[in-house]
Design an enzyme around this catalytic site. Structure first.
Site, short mmCIF file in Angstrom:
data_model
loop_
_atom_site.label_atom_id
_atom_site.label_comp_id
_atom_site.label_asym_id
_atom_site.label_seq_id
_atom_site.Cartn_x
_atom_site.Cartn_y
_atom_site.Cartn_z
N LYS A 112 4.13 -4.57 -2.80
CA LYS A 112 4.13 -5.73 -3.65
C LYS A 112 5.40 -6.53 -4.09
O LYS A 112 5.73 -7.44 -3.95
CB LYS A 112 4.17 -4.93 -5.54
CG LYS A 112 3.36 -4.25 -5.49
CD LYS A 112 3.29 -3.09 -7.01
CE LYS A 112 1.12 -2.65 -7.75
NZ LYS A 112 0.81 -1.91 -5.93
C1 LIG Z 1 -0.25 -1.27 -6.34
C2 LIG Z 1 -0.73 -0.81 -4.67
C3 LIG Z 1 -1.72 -0.49 -4.10
C4 LIG Z 1 -3.17 -1.23 -4.84
O1 LIG Z 1 -3.49 -2.52 -4.46
P1 LIG Z 1 -3.52 -3.13 -5.72
O2 LIG Z 1 -4.11 -4.75 -5.43
O3 LIG Z 1 -3.84 -2.82 -6.93
O4 LIG Z 1 -5.24 -2.99 -5.45
C5 LIG Z 1 -1.87 0.75 -3.02
N1 LIG Z 1 -0.97 1.02 -3.55
C6 LIG Z 1 0.43 1.03 -3.29
C7 LIG Z 1 1.55 1.43 -2.70
C8 LIG Z 1 0.73 0.56 -4.27
O5 LIG Z 1 1.79 0.09 -4.82
#
Ligand SMILES: *Cc1c(COP(=O)(O)O)cnc(C)c1O
Length: 470
Positions: A112
Site C-alpha cells: 500500500k
Molecule cells: C490490502 C492488502 C491486500 C489486498 O489488496 P486489494 O487491493 O485490497 O485487493 C493483500 N495483501 C496485503 C498485505 C494487503 O495489505
C-alpha cells in the site's frame, strides 16, 4: 483526462477532482472516460527506464490537465525516494517459471506504500494550489492505516484521524501507526470491532450536520482503494515487472493476493493500456466471494472468517464494481441498478457479458490455511525464501493455475513477512525479523487516544482537532 462514475449520474471530474473526492457523489467509483493506449513500440521503448521515469511515462495520460510532467516527476521522485530498494519493486526468481515481485520495500512494509506515498504528496500539491485543507478519516484493521499515516505525517493542509479497534490489531501494525509523531496525525483506539469503527467512519462521511453543529466546515476524504489515484499508481509495477520479463515480446501472468480488488484491477488497467498479460490470477483465502464470482458468476457476500492473511478477510470487494462497469459496456444506469440489487440482498449474478469478459483475462483460486502453509514451507525449504501469509496465498494460486511452462508467472508480494511473524513462525518454524530500517519500532514511544465505541465521542474528537476547510 476526464473521469466518469460507474453509476452514471455524478459529474465528470478531472484528475485533481477525483483525487480529492475519493467516492463519486452518486455512490459510484470514478474511472477514466477511456483507457489510454500504448503501442507495442511505445512499450518497447520503456524498457530500461528507472522506476520513477517509468511511473511518469505510465501515469502521464491519467493526470493530463491536472499536473505537468515536471510536477508528476517531482512527486514520484520524492514518493519513491522513500523506498529502501533502488529498483523500488524488485523481482526475485524462485524457480524456472515462478517469480516474486517485492512490493514491500516502502516505509510500512506493505504494497500500500507504493500508492499512498504518492497520494499523500498529491493531496498536499492540490490543496496548496487551491489553498484548501483536507480531513482524512479512516478505519483500519492493519496495513492501510499505517501506510496512510506514514504518507501524510507532517504534510501541510492534511489532518488524518485513523480509527483502529482497540486491542485487535497486531503489535507491529499498531506500533507502525502509534509511533509516528506528527501534529497532524491522530490515532484513535476505539472500543469494539473493526466493523464498528468502519461503520462510524461511514456515518461521519454522511453526517452533514457534524461540521455545522460543531462550528466548522470540514472537507472529509478517504484513503481506501476506492480512490482512483491509488489504483493508477499500482498500474506502474505491472509494467515494471512485465518489461523486465521481456514485454512486449513475451506475455506474463500475474498472481495477486486479493481483498478489495484494487491491486488486481490495476493489472486489468495495464492490460487495457496495451501491456500483454496472459492471465491475472485472483487469489483469495477462504473469504472467497471473488473466486465464486469469477468461477460461477455468483457474487454473494457471506460472513467474514478471520484468517492468518487479515488484509484479505473481506466479503465485499469495492473495486469489483469498476470491472463490472467496464465489462458491462460502461452503462452507468445498469450498473447503478445492479448495485442497488446487491446492496439490498447482499447477492447478485454477473451478466453473461460480465462473466465472459472476465474469463478472457482472469482466473481465480481459493487457498485455505493448509495451502498457504504449504506455499510458505515450499518456498522456505526449496529457495530459502520467506513468504508472508498474503503472498503465500498468491504463490500457491500461481503454482496451481496451470499456466503454460513457457509463460512466466509473477506473484505480487504484498507484505514483508516480518509484519506477520506469528503466522510465518507457525508455518516455517522461523521467526522473521524486522528490517533494520524499522528495527527500533518496539523501543519507540506510542501515542494514541482511547475513545468509547460511541459515534458522538468520535465525531466530537474529530471536529475539535481538525482544521476547517477554507
Ligand atoms: C490490502 C492488502 C491486500 C489486498 O489488496 P486489494 O487491493 O485490497 O485487493 C493483500 N495483501 C496485503 C498485505 C494487503 O495489505
Amino acid at each position: 483526462m476526464k473521469y466518469i462514475s460507474t453509476r452514471g449520474s455524478a459529474p465528470a471530474l478531472d484528475f485533481e477532482g477525483v483525487t480529492l473526492a475519493g467516492l463519486a457523489s452518486d455512490g459510484g467509483l470514478y474511472v477514466p472516460e477511456a483507457w489510454p493506449q500504448f503501442s507495442e513500440h511505445e512499450i518497447a521503448a520503456m524498457s530500461g527506464l528507472s522506476y520513477v521515469e517509468l511511473a511518469v511515462r505510465v501515469m502521464t495520460p491519467f493526470v493530463e490537465g491536472s499536473l505537468t510532467v515536471e510536477e508528476l516527476r517531482d512527486l514520484c521522485t520524492r514518493a519513491y525516494g522513500r523506498f529502501s530498494h533502488a529498483a523500488v519493486t524488485p523481482l526475485v526468481q524462485l524457480d524456472q517459471q515462478q517469480w516474486i515481485l517485492e512490493l514491500f520495500h516502502g516505509p510500512t512494509l506493505a504494497f500500500k506504500d507504493v500508492a499512498l506515498q504518492l497520494l499523500g504528496r498529491l493531496f498536499e500539491h492540490f490543496l496548496k494550489q487551491s489553498d484548501d485543507h483536507l480531513t482524512i478519516v479512516g478505519a483500519t484493521s492493519g496495513d492501510t492505516g499505517s501506510a496512510a499515516i506514514d504518507a501524510v505525517a507532517g504534510r501541510e493542509r492534511v489532518d488524518i484521524f485513523m480509527l483502529h479497534p482497540k486491542g485487535r490489531v497486531s503489535d507491529v501494525q499498531r506500533r507502525q501507526m502509534t509511533t509516528v509523531r506528527a501534529p497532524n496525525v491522530h490515532n484513535l483506539a476505539i472500543e469494539g470491532s473493526f466493523d464498528d469503527a468502519q461503520a462510524m467512519v461511514k456515518r461521519m462521511f454522511n453526517d452533514d450536520a457534524m461540521a455545522a453543529s460543531r462550528g466548522g466546515e470540514y472537507r472529509i476524504s478517504a484513503v481506501n482503494s476506492i480512490n482512483w489515484a491509488r489504483l493508477m499508481a499500482q498500474v506502474v509495477y505491472y509494467f515494471a515487472a512485465a518489461l523486465q520479463m521481456g514485454a512486449p515480446r513475451r506475455k506474463v501472468a500475474f498472481s495477486v493476493p486479493t481483498g478489495n480488488f484494487g491491486d488486481v484491477f490495476a493489472g486489468y488497467v495495464a492490460a487495457q493500456m496495451g501491456l500483454p498479460i496472459e492471465k491475472l490470477i485472483v487469489a483469495t483465502n477462504v473469504n472467497d466471494i471473488l473466486h465464486r464470482a469469477l468461477a460461477t458468476g455468483d457474487y454473494s457476500a457471506g460472513t467474514v472468517t478471520p484468517t492468518a492473511a487479515p488484509s484479505m478477510d473481506i466479503q465485499v470487494s469495492s473495486n469489483f464494481e469498476r470491472l463490472l462497469f467496464d465489462l458491462g459496456g460502461r452503462d452507468g444506469a445498469a450498473m447503478a441498478e445492479q448495485m442497488r440489487g446487491f446492496e439490498a440482498s447482499k447477492a447478485m449474478q454477473l451478466t453473461n457479458a460480465q462473466r465472459e469478459g472476465a474469463a478472457r483475462l482472469f482466473a481465480s483460486a481459493r487457498v485455505d490455511q493448509a495451502g498457504m502453509a504449504n506455499a510458505m514451507t515450499w518456498a522456505n525449504e526449496q529457495c530459502g525464501y520467506v513468504l508472508d501469509p498474503h503472498t503465500a496465498i498468491g504463490f500457491q494460486a500461481a503454482r496451481e493455475a496451470g499456466i503454460a511452462a513457457s509463460t512466466p508467472v509473477v506473484t505480487l508480494a504484498t507484505a514483508h513477512p516480518a509484519k506477520f511473524p506469528d503466522a510465518v513462525e507457525r508455518a516455517t518454524g522461523m521467526r522473521p525479523s524486522l528490517p533494520t530500517r524499522v528495527g527500533d519500532l518496539f523501543e519507540r514511544t506510542e501515542a494514541f487516544e482511547e475513545l468509547p465505541g460511541e459515534y458522538e465521542a468520535v465525531a466530537d474528537y474529530v471536529s475539535k482537532h481538525a482544521t476547517p476547510s477554507s
